[in-house]
Each structure stands twice: as C-alpha cells, then as structure tokens.
Design a protein around this motif. Sequence first.
Motif, PDB file in Angstrom:
ATOM      1  N   GLY A   1       0.823  -1.209   0.000  1.00 14.46           N
ATOM      2  CA  GLY A   1       0.000   0.000   0.000  1.00 14.46           C
ATOM      3  C   GLY A   1       0.855   1.255   0.000  1.00 14.46           C
ATOM      4  N   LEU A   2       1.920   1.225   0.785  1.00 13.69           N
ATOM      5  CA  LEU A   2       2.827   2.374   0.809  1.00 13.69           C
ATOM      6  C   LEU A   2       3.507   2.566  -0.541  1.00 13.69           C
ATOM      7  CD1 LEU A   2       4.498   2.125   4.329  1.00 13.69           C
ATOM      8  CD2 LEU A   2       2.903   3.859   3.487  1.00 13.69           C
TER       9      LEU A   2
ATOM     10  N   LEU B   1       1.451   4.364  -2.916  1.00 16.19           N
ATOM     11  CA  LEU B   1       1.324   5.796  -2.661  1.00 16.19           C
ATOM     12  C   LEU B   1       2.394   6.613  -3.388  1.00 16.19           C
ATOM     13  CD1 LEU B   1       0.423   6.241   1.092  1.00 16.19           C
ATOM     14  CD2 LEU B   1      -0.862   6.984  -0.906  1.00 16.19           C
TER      15      LEU B   1
ATOM     16  N   ALA C   1       1.404   7.930  -6.735  1.00 14.50           N
ATOM     17  CA  ALA C   1       0.309   8.892  -6.573  1.00 14.50           C
ATOM     18  C   ALA C   1       0.845  10.223  -6.062  1.00 14.50           C
ATOM     19  CB  ALA C   1      -0.749   8.334  -5.610  1.00 14.50           C
ATOM     20  N   VAL C   2       1.768  10.177  -5.102  1.00 16.76           N
ATOM     21  CA  VAL C   2       2.357  11.413  -4.571  1.00 16.76           C
ATOM     22  C   VAL C   2       3.174  12.099  -5.658  1.00 16.76           C
ATOM     23  CG1 VAL C   2       4.058  12.326  -2.918  1.00 16.76           C
ATOM     24  CG2 VAL C   2       2.329  10.673  -2.166  1.00 16.76           C
TER      25      VAL C   2
ATOM     26  N   TRP D   1       0.855  13.753  -8.077  1.00 14.84           N
ATOM     27  CA  TRP D   1       0.302  14.976  -7.477  1.00 14.84           C
ATOM     28  C   TRP D   1       1.344  16.089  -7.520  1.00 14.84           C
ATOM     29  CZ3 TRP D   1       2.038  17.455  -2.982  1.00 14.84           C
ATOM     30  CH2 TRP D   1       1.221  18.510  -2.560  1.00 14.84           C
TER      31      TRP D   1
END
Length: 125
Positions: A8-9, A12, A15-16, A19
């Motif tokens: 899960g990390l 991320l 995605a980060v 962004w």
Amino acid sequence: RKFVQKGGLLLLIPAVYAWYEMIRTEKMKLNPGQLQFIGNSIPQGFSFHDKAIIHRNNENFRVFEPRCTHLGCIINQEIDGEMVCACHGSRFNLNGRPLNGPAVRQLKELEYNYDPVRDILIINL
Ligand code: FES
C-alpha cells in the motif's frame, strides 16, 4: 499483512509523485499571445517549435520568432550552431543576426519569463 501494508505504501509513491508533478506544472494563466514550456523539457542548445526557436544554455535562454526575415519561411534547423532557413539558405547566429543571405534583417527576439522554482518558461509572442 506486513506485505500488504508495504504494498500500500509503495502504491502511494506514484500517486504522490503524480500529485507533485501536477502541482509543479500547473498551468499558469496565460494570455492569448503567450506560450508555456516546462523548463526541463527544453534541451540544451537550439530547439525549434511552431512559434518559437529557443536556445538554452543552462538557465539562460534566447528566444526568437522562427519566421525568416527573407520571405517568411519557418526556420527549423540548426547547422554548425547556426539557425538555418531551408528555403534559400539564410543562416543566423545565436544573436539572430544574418551571417549570410539572402536575409539581411535580424530575427525578431521574443521576450520571456523563466521561473526557476516552477521550472516554467513563458514566452510572449
Ligand atoms: Fe528564408 Fe528565403 S525565406 S532564406
């Protein structure tokens, strides 16, 4: 279970990053007569675009209108460090001055603003 948490990390991270890129490259408000480039997309040396020729030397730029001052062909090539018009062979130096004709007038230099923090170059056409 730890594997799932680590996975899960790891999910991320992209995605980060996406962004961050979205925020970093967020389009500034442009006037109709402006072009915007992401700085790191501009190579060192000359690059030829529809409405601008950009010469980059690290964070120093020179920007010219690509329309040849002879009969208006679009200049889109470099030979030996000079901008060369393919129509009749006029050659222009880094300052936009004609080195050999038939063009006799200098290329129009365009104003620009470069924001090194956002790495954005905005050219005024
Ligand atoms: Fe460029 Fe003639 S139009 S040299």
